[in-house]
Design a protein around this motif. Structure first.
Motif, short mmCIF file in Angstrom:
data_model
loop_
_atom_site.label_atom_id
_atom_site.label_comp_id
_atom_site.label_asym_id
_atom_site.label_seq_id
_atom_site.Cartn_x
_atom_site.Cartn_y
_atom_site.Cartn_z
N ILE A 170 0.84 -1.20 0.00
CA ILE A 170 0.00 0.00 0.00
C ILE A 170 0.87 1.24 0.00
O ILE A 170 0.67 2.18 -0.79
N HIS A 171 1.87 1.29 0.87
CA HIS A 171 2.76 2.45 0.96
C HIS A 171 3.53 2.65 -0.35
O HIS A 171 3.71 3.79 -0.81
N LEU A 174 1.03 4.05 -3.02
CA LEU A 174 0.70 5.47 -2.78
C LEU A 174 1.89 6.36 -3.09
O LEU A 174 1.72 7.49 -3.59
N GLN A 178 1.90 9.42 -5.81
CA GLN A 178 2.30 10.79 -5.45
C GLN A 178 3.32 11.34 -6.45
O GLN A 178 3.36 12.54 -6.72
N ALA A 186 -3.77 9.74 -6.41
CA ALA A 186 -3.42 9.30 -5.06
C ALA A 186 -4.58 9.50 -4.08
O ALA A 186 -4.84 8.65 -3.22
N MET A 187 -5.30 10.61 -4.22
CA MET A 187 -6.41 10.87 -3.31
C MET A 187 -7.58 9.92 -3.57
O MET A 187 -8.23 9.45 -2.62
N ARG A 190 -6.72 6.70 -1.99
CA ARG A 190 -6.85 6.76 -0.53
C ARG A 190 -8.32 6.64 -0.10
O ARG A 190 -8.63 6.01 0.91
N LEU A 193 -9.25 2.99 -0.41
CA LEU A 193 -8.64 2.19 0.66
C LEU A 193 -9.31 2.45 2.01
O LEU A 193 -9.36 1.57 2.88
N ALA A 194 -9.83 3.66 2.19
CA ALA A 194 -10.43 4.03 3.48
C ALA A 194 -11.90 3.65 3.58
O ALA A 194 -12.44 3.55 4.69
N LEU A 234 -8.26 12.64 6.89
CA LEU A 234 -8.55 12.42 5.48
C LEU A 234 -9.64 13.39 5.00
O LEU A 234 -9.56 13.91 3.88
N GLN A 237 -8.00 16.68 4.32
CA GLN A 237 -7.21 16.61 3.10
C GLN A 237 -8.09 16.69 1.86
O GLN A 237 -7.73 17.32 0.86
#
Length: 311
Positions: A170-171, A174, A178, A186-187, A190, A193-194, A234, A237
């Motif tokens: 995941i890291h 992302l 980016q 990227a957003m 996210r 994923l959230a 989040l 953001q």
């Protein structure tokens, strides 16, 4: 009706429904009895439609598909796409007369499709679409014959393996997003994923869908609205991202291609057909591994039944 004198009496020979209908023969002692029976047969024809020859339905299959779309398909979210697929299949089968369209017509067509390299899943969908056309037209009173595809079984398809991303993957993903030129990808990732949202659901979000640290998803695959809580960080953001974006009310610009490129750069090996969907699988898998409740997960993902969630 024909009356004929025979050694055993008077033979009455009649087709009360006309040419092509069932023929009746009976012998009587007298001519009067034969004529009385003839009169009785005629009254049966007039009173009972089952005596009449079956009427042909000379409409083309394409006309039935048009009727389905006009009275039902137009109200479906994917109605236009389904209609176009049905019309293509109809043309490939030669647009047969409706009451001459049989299970053999379709099985010959799907055999050709498989030979051309079309996946069994796709052929099964076409089968389901056509079967539903006849089912719905029967409910609408536009088709009074049996569904020609009612008894035909679909191909049994082996379920594909569902993959998900580990924390380090995941890291890495992302990070690659980016680095890309598209600042929206990227957003969107996210958000998926959230919340477990589908990519299309997240990508089409508008500013009004973000409220009180919740994201509301409308226009979903199931047609139902669902709201998912997110971390305040989040949410902030996303608000900041919208202020910087030049997309009007939408939070994001289209960015599917940017996600695909980032996956390629990261070296992730995903199952066929699970490009952006891996984010949804990742949310579900980590939710359950962290002690989540499967019924809560079902509502979060917007599944109509628990079987899909369990899978």
């Amino acid at each position: 009706m024909a009356l004929k004198k025979t050694e055993s009496g008077w033979l009455a020979d009649s087709q009360p429904g006309g040419r092509g209908s069932k023929r009746f023969r009976k012998t009587f002692k007298t001519q009067a009895e034969a004529k009385a029976w003839e009169a009785w047969l005629k009254t049966q024809v007039n009173q009972d439609a089952k005596w009449q020859p079956e009427k042909r339905d000379t409409r083309k299959l394409s006309e039935l598909i048009d009727l389905w779309h006009t009275h039902h398909g137009v109200s479906l979210k994917a109605g236009t796409d389904t209609y176009n697929r049905l019309k293509l299949a109809c043309a490939a089968m030669g647009d047969p007369i409706a009451d001459r369209f049989t299970v053999n017509t379709f099985t010959a067509y799907r055999t050709e499709r498989l030979a051309a390299g079309i996946a069994p899943n796709s052929v099964n969908r076409e089968h389901a679409y056509l079967r539903s056309v006849f089912n719905e037209l029967r409910r609408l009173g536009q088709w009074n014959k049996p569904n020609p595809l009612a008894e035909l079984r679909q191909f049994k398809v082996q379920e594909s393996e569902l993959s998900y991303l580990a924390a380090d993957q995941i890291h890495e993903l992302l990070s690659e997003l980016q680095k890309g030129k598209n600042r929206h990808a990227a957003m969107v990732a996210r958000v998926c994923l959230a919340t477990g949202a589908r990519w299309s659901e997240a990508e089409s979000l508008e500013a009004r869908h973000l409220r009180n640290d919740q994201i509301q998803f409308a226009g979903t695959k199931s047609g139902k609205v669902r709201a998912i809580p997110i971390e305040p960080e989040l949410a902030q953001q996303l608000r900041s991202h919208h202020l910087k974006a030049e997309t009007g009310q939408r939070l994001f610009a289209p960015c599917y291609a940017a996600f695909r490129d980032a996956v390629g750069r990261s070296g992730l090996e995903l199952q066929d057909g699970q490009l952006t969907h891996v984010l949804r699988h990742t949310f579900a898998s980590h939710f359950m591994m962290n002690g989540g409740n499967i019924l809560v997960l079902q509502r979060s993902l917007g599944h109509a039944n628990l079987t899909m969630t369990m899978r």
